[in-house]
Scaffold this active site. Structure first.
Site, PDB file in Angstrom:
ATOM      1  N   LYS A   1      13.958  46.545 113.106  1.00  0.00           N
ATOM      2  CA  LYS A   1      14.502  46.335 111.761  1.00  0.00           C
ATOM      3  C   LYS A   1      14.420  44.852 111.433  1.00  0.00           C
ATOM      4  CE  LYS A   1      16.158  48.985 109.335  1.00  0.00           C
ATOM      5  NZ  LYS A   1      17.050  49.734 108.478  1.00  0.00           N
TER       6      LYS A   1
ATOM      7  N   HIS B   1      23.308  49.123 117.836  1.00  0.00           N
ATOM      8  CA  HIS B   1      23.351  48.296 116.626  1.00  0.00           C
ATOM      9  C   HIS B   1      24.218  47.068 116.884  1.00  0.00           C
ATOM     10  CE1 HIS B   1      24.006  46.998 112.533  1.00  0.00           C
ATOM     11  NE2 HIS B   1      22.986  47.759 112.178  1.00  0.00           N
TER      12      HIS B   1
ATOM     13  N   CYS C   1      23.913  38.236 108.621  1.00  0.00           N
ATOM     14  CA  CYS C   1      25.217  38.663 109.166  1.00  0.00           C
ATOM     15  C   CYS C   1      25.158  38.845 110.674  1.00  0.00           C
ATOM     16  CB  CYS C   1      25.742  39.909 108.472  1.00  0.00           C
ATOM     17  SG  CYS C   1      24.779  41.394 108.729  1.00  0.00           S
ATOM     18  N   TYR C   2      23.966  39.136 111.208  1.00  0.00           N
ATOM     19  CA  TYR C   2      23.854  39.318 112.656  1.00  0.00           C
ATOM     20  C   TYR C   2      23.880  37.972 113.403  1.00  0.00           C
ATOM     21  CZ  TYR C   2      22.649  43.928 111.002  1.00  0.00           C
ATOM     22  OH  TYR C   2      22.689  45.120 110.352  1.00  0.00           O
TER      23      TYR C   2
ATOM     24  N   HIS D   1      28.229  38.239 103.821  1.00  0.00           N
ATOM     25  CA  HIS D   1      27.181  37.468 104.492  1.00  0.00           C
ATOM     26  C   HIS D   1      27.526  35.980 104.580  1.00  0.00           C
ATOM     27  CE1 HIS D   1      24.852  41.182 103.879  1.00  0.00           C
ATOM     28  NE2 HIS D   1      24.317  40.816 105.033  1.00  0.00           N
TER      29      HIS D   1
ATOM     30  N   ARG E   1      19.064  45.896 114.833  1.00  0.00           N
ATOM     31  CA  ARG E   1      18.536  46.967 115.686  1.00  0.00           C
ATOM     32  C   ARG E   1      17.026  46.845 115.817  1.00  0.00           C
ATOM     33  NH1 ARG E   1      19.284  52.278 111.861  1.00  0.00           N
ATOM     34  NH2 ARG E   1      19.873  51.175 109.970  1.00  0.00           N
TER      35      ARG E   1
ATOM     36  N   ASP F   1      22.032  37.604 103.262  1.00  0.00           N
ATOM     37  CA  ASP F   1      21.272  38.366 104.247  1.00  0.00           C
ATOM     38  C   ASP F   1      19.946  37.635 104.492  1.00  0.00           C
ATOM     39  OD1 ASP F   1      19.295  40.154 105.120  1.00  0.00           O
ATOM     40  OD2 ASP F   1      19.993  41.850 103.948  1.00  0.00           O
TER      41      ASP F   1
ATOM     42  N   ASP G   1      18.665  39.420 109.574  1.00  0.00           N
ATOM     43  CA  ASP G   1      19.679  39.425 108.508  1.00  0.00           C
ATOM     44  C   ASP G   1      20.762  38.435 108.933  1.00  0.00           C
ATOM     45  OD1 ASP G   1      22.087  40.001 107.169  1.00  0.00           O
ATOM     46  OD2 ASP G   1      21.723  42.153 107.084  1.00  0.00           O
TER      47      ASP G   1
ATOM     48  N   ASP H   1      26.709  36.811  99.086  1.00  0.00           N
ATOM     49  CA  ASP H   1      27.893  37.673  98.932  1.00  0.00           C
ATOM     50  C   ASP H   1      28.921  37.250  99.972  1.00  0.00           C
ATOM     51  OD1 ASP H   1      27.820  39.627 101.365  1.00  0.00           O
ATOM     52  OD2 ASP H   1      25.761  39.570 100.638  1.00  0.00           O
TER      53      ASP H   1
HETATM   54  C1  FPP Z   1      23.402  49.374 109.172  1.00  0.00           C
HETATM   55  O1  FPP Z   1      23.133  48.939 107.940  1.00  0.00           O
HETATM   56  C2  FPP Z   1      24.811  48.956 109.481  1.00  0.00           C
HETATM   57  C3  FPP Z   1      25.664  49.715 110.103  1.00  0.00           C
HETATM   58  C4  FPP Z   1      25.298  51.067 110.523  1.00  0.00           C
HETATM   59  C5  FPP Z   1      27.076  49.221 110.417  1.00  0.00           C
HETATM   60  C6  FPP Z   1      27.068  47.949 111.160  1.00  0.00           C
HETATM   61  C7  FPP Z   1      28.383  47.573 111.687  1.00  0.00           C
HETATM   62  C8  FPP Z   1      28.864  46.340 111.547  1.00  0.00           C
HETATM   63  C9  FPP Z   1      28.142  45.282 110.813  1.00  0.00           C
HETATM   64  C10 FPP Z   1      30.157  45.975 112.211  1.00  0.00           C
HETATM   65  C11 FPP Z   1      31.282  45.856 111.262  1.00  0.00           C
HETATM   66  C12 FPP Z   1      32.475  45.425 111.989  1.00  0.00           C
HETATM   67  C13 FPP Z   1      33.720  45.489 111.553  1.00  0.00           C
HETATM   68  C14 FPP Z   1      34.813  44.933 112.380  1.00  0.00           C
HETATM   69  C15 FPP Z   1      34.071  46.100 110.272  1.00  0.00           C
HETATM   70  P1  FPP Z   1      21.621  48.765 107.451  1.00  0.00           P
HETATM   71  O2  FPP Z   1      20.813  49.964 107.827  1.00  0.00           O
HETATM   72  O3  FPP Z   1      21.700  48.438 106.009  1.00  0.00           O
HETATM   73  O4  FPP Z   1      21.174  47.472 108.216  1.00  0.00           O
HETATM   74  P2  FPP Z   1      20.103  47.240 109.386  1.00  0.00           P
HETATM   75  O5  FPP Z   1      18.777  47.607 108.846  1.00  0.00           O
HETATM   76  O6  FPP Z   1      20.208  45.776 109.657  1.00  0.00           O
HETATM   77  O7  FPP Z   1      20.533  48.077 110.559  1.00  0.00           O
HETATM   78 ZN    ZN Z   2      23.762  41.963 106.726  1.00  0.00          ZN
END
Ligand code: FPP
Ligand code: ZN
Length: 483
Positions: free
Chosen positions: A290, A236, A295-296, A387, A287, A377, A293, A384
């Site tokens: 998926k 991830h 934030c990535y 993001h 990932r 996002d 977004d 928010d």
């Molecule tokens: C999946 O969310 C998200 C996670 C499992 C956690 C991700 C970790 C971070 C963003 C790092 C944070 C760092 C610090 C320092 C606190 P989702 O299933 O909603 O999103 P997705 O579909 O994009 O994987």
């Molecule tokens: Zn995000």
């Protein structure tokens, strides 16, 4: 219909493929056209949105984030710094006093007043203080109880080199990153603190190349070992950034060998493949399979710079061979000629950078910006605080090429060695020099809109401005760092 090719599907729709299709449909409407011209960075709307949250208070929907007060503070202050803005001195002082109210009497910071100390809250509080704090009485920096904080760090250390995020909490690489950032900024690194941690980090890398949150505990004759053991969960972007940045920080303090290594080539391949196609406006996903977004933009887009600290060149100057095995996945699947994913185009044909910086800027500007302020996002979601920072930091890392510089390294080494008052160990000297060796490559900044969209360059490891990093580390290592 968009000129860009949707992600190919087979004839068996799933929730995932349907959602992907709907997302592409929505995003394709944000591709600039004569009807919807390209958006510049709406700096004023974002500043007003941030200041309103900070000064008037967050809307009631944020009450669920009561235990994340340091994060709301850090996301907001850091977003302001990214936008080259800050609070007036009265509001700065209020922010410092609020942050200090989260320091736990036995060390570390909690998610609010009286809340138990937590590694994530400690990172967010210290980095918020890097933004608004100062040395001296009332400034926050000298009121951080470093001795107790170090004891808190040791109290969450596990025998396999990992850390729980709080006492009796879970283990994951976010906590390790947060601890190492704070320990580096505040000069708290010791061999005891990081013993076994590289092996634990390496054990979180998955077959895809990215990192998962943790790895499977493995006992041998009653002893908890950090290897060999399989990763826990899938690769991830969030965890990958944390694991990679942690690796970089430890490597600066304590050079290998660790008896284990990470597979940098596989990691690079995975990072590159996380960049979305044209129809996804070149945003990053967290990932495989998926959605993109905003934030990535930081967690994945920002990770490329870290590879440079591991010796990976910033740009491809020759046609790669590493990508030949992926070409079939993305080229003419149905015999038609479609544009390739921007990352692949960039990586395979353009001697530029490892990811498509232009495309990432486009995602943030065209899809990430909420029309009434703040970033998000993806459309049609609202903005928010989290993001907003993720999008802005990612945009900054796509605009600027921040890279380790030999010249800066020499300058900082000279400074250190001429300061005879300091009796520091070689390891702490090395952590200090490496952390401050990053510079923005001159003349390499590129803006999709115009230079009016310029953001401040970010420190690739800490997500702080270079100036805040220099000033805070200079203070805690007792050095006067030149600009
Ligand atoms: C999946 O969310 C998200 C996670 C499992 C956690 C991700 C970790 C971070 C963003 C790092 C944070 C760092 C610090 C320092 C606190 P989702 O299933 O909603 O999103 P997705 O579909 O994009 O994987
Ligand atoms: Zn995000």
């Amino acid at each position: 219909m968009s000129i860009y090719r949707p992600t190919p599907t087979d004839s068996f729709p799933t929730d995932t493929s349907v959602l992907q299709g709907e997302t592409e449909e929505t995003l394709s409407k944000h591709i600039p056209s004569p009807e919807y011209p390209a958006q510049p960075l709406n700096r004023n709307a974002h500043l007003q949105w941030l200041v309103r949250n900070m000064v008037q208070g967050f809307p009631t929907r944020y009450t669920s984030q009561d235990a994340s007060q340091p994060w709301l503070m850090f996301w907001t202050l850091q977003s302001l710094s990214t936008l080259q803005a800050g609070l007036d001195s009265g509001n700065k002082q209020k922010a410092i006093d609020t942050i200090m109210s989260w320091q736990y009497p036995e060390g570390g910071f909690g998610g609010g007043p009286g809340q138990a100390p937590h590694l994530l809250a400690t990172y967010a509080s210290v980095c918020a203080l890097a933004n608004v704090g100062r040395p001296g009485p009332g400034g926050g920096w000298d009121e951080i109880d470093r001795e107790k904080m170090y004891k808190f760090f040791l109290s969450v250390k596990q025998a396999d080199g990992s850390f729980t995020v709080m006492r009796h909490g879970e283990v994951d690489v976010r906590g390790i990153y947060c601890l190492l950032v704070v320990a580096t900024l505040l000069d708290l690194l010791t061999p005891e603190l990081v013993a076994g941690t590289p092996a634990f980090l390496a054990s979180c890398q998955t077959y895809e190349g990215g990192f998962s949150s943790s790895s499977q505990p493995y006992f041998s004759s009653g002893t908890l070992l950090s290897s060999p053991r399989p990763p826990l969960g899938e690769a991830h972007g969030g965890y990958t950034f944390c694991a990679l940045a942690s690796w970089v920080l430890i490597k600066s303090f304590q050079p290998p060998p660790y008896g284990v290594d990470i597979d940098v080539k596989r990691l690079l391949r995975w990072l590159v493949m996380m960049q979305g196609s044209e129809i996804e406006l070149g945003g990053f996903k967290g990932r495989t399979n998926k959605l993109v977004d905003g934030c990535y933009s930081w967690w994945v887009g920002g990770a490329f710079a870290l590879l440079e600290m591991l010796g990976m060149p910033a740009a491809r100057t020759e046609a790669p061979t590493a990508h030949s095995d992926t070409d079939d996945e993305w080229d003419d699947v149905d015999g038609q000629s479609y544009p390739l994913r921007p990352s692949v185009v960039q990586y395979s044909t353009v001697p530029d950078t490892l990811f498509n910086r232009k495309a990432l800027q486009e995602y943030v500007l065209y899809a990430g910006q909420h029309p009434t302020g703040g970033l998000r996002d993806k459309p049609p979601k609202t903005s928010d605080a989290y993001h907003t920072l993720g999008c802005l930091s990612g945009l900054a890392s796509a605009q600027h090429h921040v890279t380790p510089s030999t010249r800066r390294r020499e300058e900082i080494t000279l400074l250190w060695e001429s300061n005879t008052e300091c009796a520091f160990t070689e390891q702490r000297k090395s952590a200090f020099i490496d952390a401050l060796a990053w510079v923005e490559e001159e003349g390499a900044s590129k803006y999709v809109g115009s230079s009016a969209d310029r953001l401040n360059a970010m420190h690739p490891v800490f997500n702080l401005t270079m100036t805040h990093t220099d000033t805070m580390m200079g203070h805690f290592y007792q050095q006067t760092v030149p600009p």
